[in-house]
Design a protein around this motif. Structure first.
Motif, PDB file in Angstrom:
ATOM      1  N   ALA A   1      58.480  79.468  48.974  1.00 42.51           N
ATOM      2  CA  ALA A   1      57.417  79.302  49.968  1.00 42.51           C
ATOM      3  C   ALA A   1      57.911  78.447  51.140  1.00 42.51           C
ATOM      4  O   ALA A   1      58.846  77.666  51.016  1.00 42.51           O
ATOM      5  CB  ALA A   1      56.201  78.647  49.329  1.00 42.51           C
TER       6      ALA A   1
ATOM      7  N   LEU B   1      57.161  78.150  44.479  1.00 48.21           N
ATOM      8  CA  LEU B   1      57.243  76.975  45.350  1.00 48.21           C
ATOM      9  C   LEU B   1      58.565  76.948  46.117  1.00 48.21           C
ATOM     10  O   LEU B   1      58.595  76.635  47.308  1.00 48.21           O
ATOM     11  CB  LEU B   1      57.094  75.698  44.517  1.00 48.21           C
ATOM     12  CG  LEU B   1      55.708  75.421  43.941  1.00 48.21           C
ATOM     13  CD1 LEU B   1      55.743  74.237  42.986  1.00 48.21           C
ATOM     14  CD2 LEU B   1      54.696  75.181  45.051  1.00 48.21           C
TER      15      LEU B   1
ATOM     16  N   ASN C   1      50.567  72.331  52.100  1.00 46.07           N
ATOM     17  CA  ASN C   1      50.621  72.518  53.542  1.00 46.07           C
ATOM     18  C   ASN C   1      49.336  72.145  54.261  1.00 46.07           C
ATOM     19  O   ASN C   1      49.091  72.593  55.391  1.00 46.07           O
ATOM     20  CB  ASN C   1      50.974  73.978  53.863  1.00 46.07           C
ATOM     21  CG  ASN C   1      52.404  74.318  53.479  1.00 46.07           C
ATOM     22  OD1 ASN C   1      53.265  73.430  53.391  1.00 46.07           O
ATOM     23  ND2 ASN C   1      52.681  75.592  53.242  1.00 46.07           N
TER      24      ASN C   1
ATOM     25  N   VAL D   1      50.450  76.041  47.187  1.00 50.29           N
ATOM     26  CA  VAL D   1      51.227  76.066  48.422  1.00 50.29           C
ATOM     27  C   VAL D   1      50.356  75.654  49.595  1.00 50.29           C
ATOM     28  O   VAL D   1      50.772  74.876  50.461  1.00 50.29           O
ATOM     29  CB  VAL D   1      51.838  77.459  48.653  1.00 50.29           C
ATOM     30  CG1 VAL D   1      52.458  77.562  50.041  1.00 50.29           C
ATOM     31  CG2 VAL D   1      52.873  77.762  47.594  1.00 50.29           C
TER      32      VAL D   1
ATOM     33  N   LEU E   1      57.216  75.493  52.662  1.00 46.28           N
ATOM     34  CA  LEU E   1      56.482  74.249  52.447  1.00 46.28           C
ATOM     35  C   LEU E   1      56.719  73.288  53.607  1.00 46.28           C
ATOM     36  O   LEU E   1      57.811  73.230  54.164  1.00 46.28           O
ATOM     37  CB  LEU E   1      56.926  73.593  51.137  1.00 46.28           C
ATOM     38  CG  LEU E   1      56.720  74.393  49.850  1.00 46.28           C
ATOM     39  CD1 LEU E   1      57.220  73.590  48.651  1.00 46.28           C
ATOM     40  CD2 LEU E   1      55.262  74.775  49.664  1.00 46.28           C
TER      41      LEU E   1
END
Length: 248
Positions: A30, A27, A245, A241, A32
């Motif tokens: 990523a 996370l 998103n 993820v 985000l």
């Protein structure tokens, strides 16, 4: 009013230290959506580890807490202990707590009230079973559960996120359509307008929590009264993820 999207990941009783590290690092690395607040609810034994690994980039939630500050309550954790550990969030009233552990509306409300007293932010869960939905009692059940919360929360709605979880759509293979989810969220917001205040109804964030996946997240996120998700099994997988998103 623009309500900030909030996505919670409820790990439930899953994950060892290695898995916790892997999920949190995934996370953190990523891309985000910066307009989404992300909170992960980890098992109590991993709270310190998760808080350290998150390094302020993710919110960390306990999955439960008790209704008083201290005492002879073997196995329980108090909001004061969570605050002392640097934990800002707690999930209360989850359907599994209500159904498996027989937590009543009144007990959930007492726990919510005390958690707020101690300065925690609360994800407060509500939702109906399959039997209740098929009996046409969805609104009756959801409104009853929320009524107990209204008195407990008082004027502290800025510290609360509601999570609507149709119990019948969690891990059963049955799914609520985006329209079914939206209908309940809209009805709940209308009920809050009359039973809390129009300002509360407009400002409170209401998550949807019925088997959200990367496949259905975008369509659900497009519904005007769905302000985020409380995600179970998928929060343990890379697809979390994509769920975060969903608005991109």
């Amino acid at each position: 009013m623009t309500r900030k999207f909030v996505v919670g990941g409820n790990w439930k009783m899953n994950g060892d230290q290695g898995q916790a590290k892997q999920i949190i690092e995934t996370l953190k690395s990523a891309q985000l959506d910066p307009n989404v607040e992300v909170v992960i609810g980890v098992p109590a034994i991993h709270l310190f580890l998760a808080k350290e690994l998150a390094a302020g980039k993710l919110g960390i939630a306990a999955q439960n807490c008790w209704k008083v500050a201290k005492g002879a309550f073997t196995g329980e954790i108090s909001p004061a202990m969570l605050k002392d550990a640097g934990i800002e969030w707690v999930i209360l009233g989850h359907s599994e707590r209500r159904t498996i552990f027989k937590e009543s509306d009144e007990l959930v409300a007492e726990k919510v009230s005390h958690a707020l007293d101690e300065g925690l932010k609360v994800i407060a869960c509500i939702g109906e079973t399959l039997e209740e939905r098929e009996a046409g009692k969805t609104e009756e059940v959801v409104f009853r559960q929320t009524k107990a919360l209204v008195a407990a929360i008082g004027s502290r709605w800025s510290q609360v996120v509601l999570a609507y979880e149709p119990v019948w759509a969690i891990g059963t293979g049955k799914t609520a359509s985006p329209q079914q989810a939206q209908d309940v969220h809209a009805s709940l917001r209308n009920w809050l307008s009359s039973n809390a205040s129009p300002d509360v109804a407009e400002s409170v964030r209401i998550q949807y929590g019925g088997s959200v996946t990367a496949t259905n997240a975008k369509e659900l996120a497009a519904c005007p009264d769905i302000d985020g998700f409380l995600v179970g099994g998928a929060s343990l997988k890379p697809e979390f993820v994509d769920i975060v998103n969903a608005n991109l």
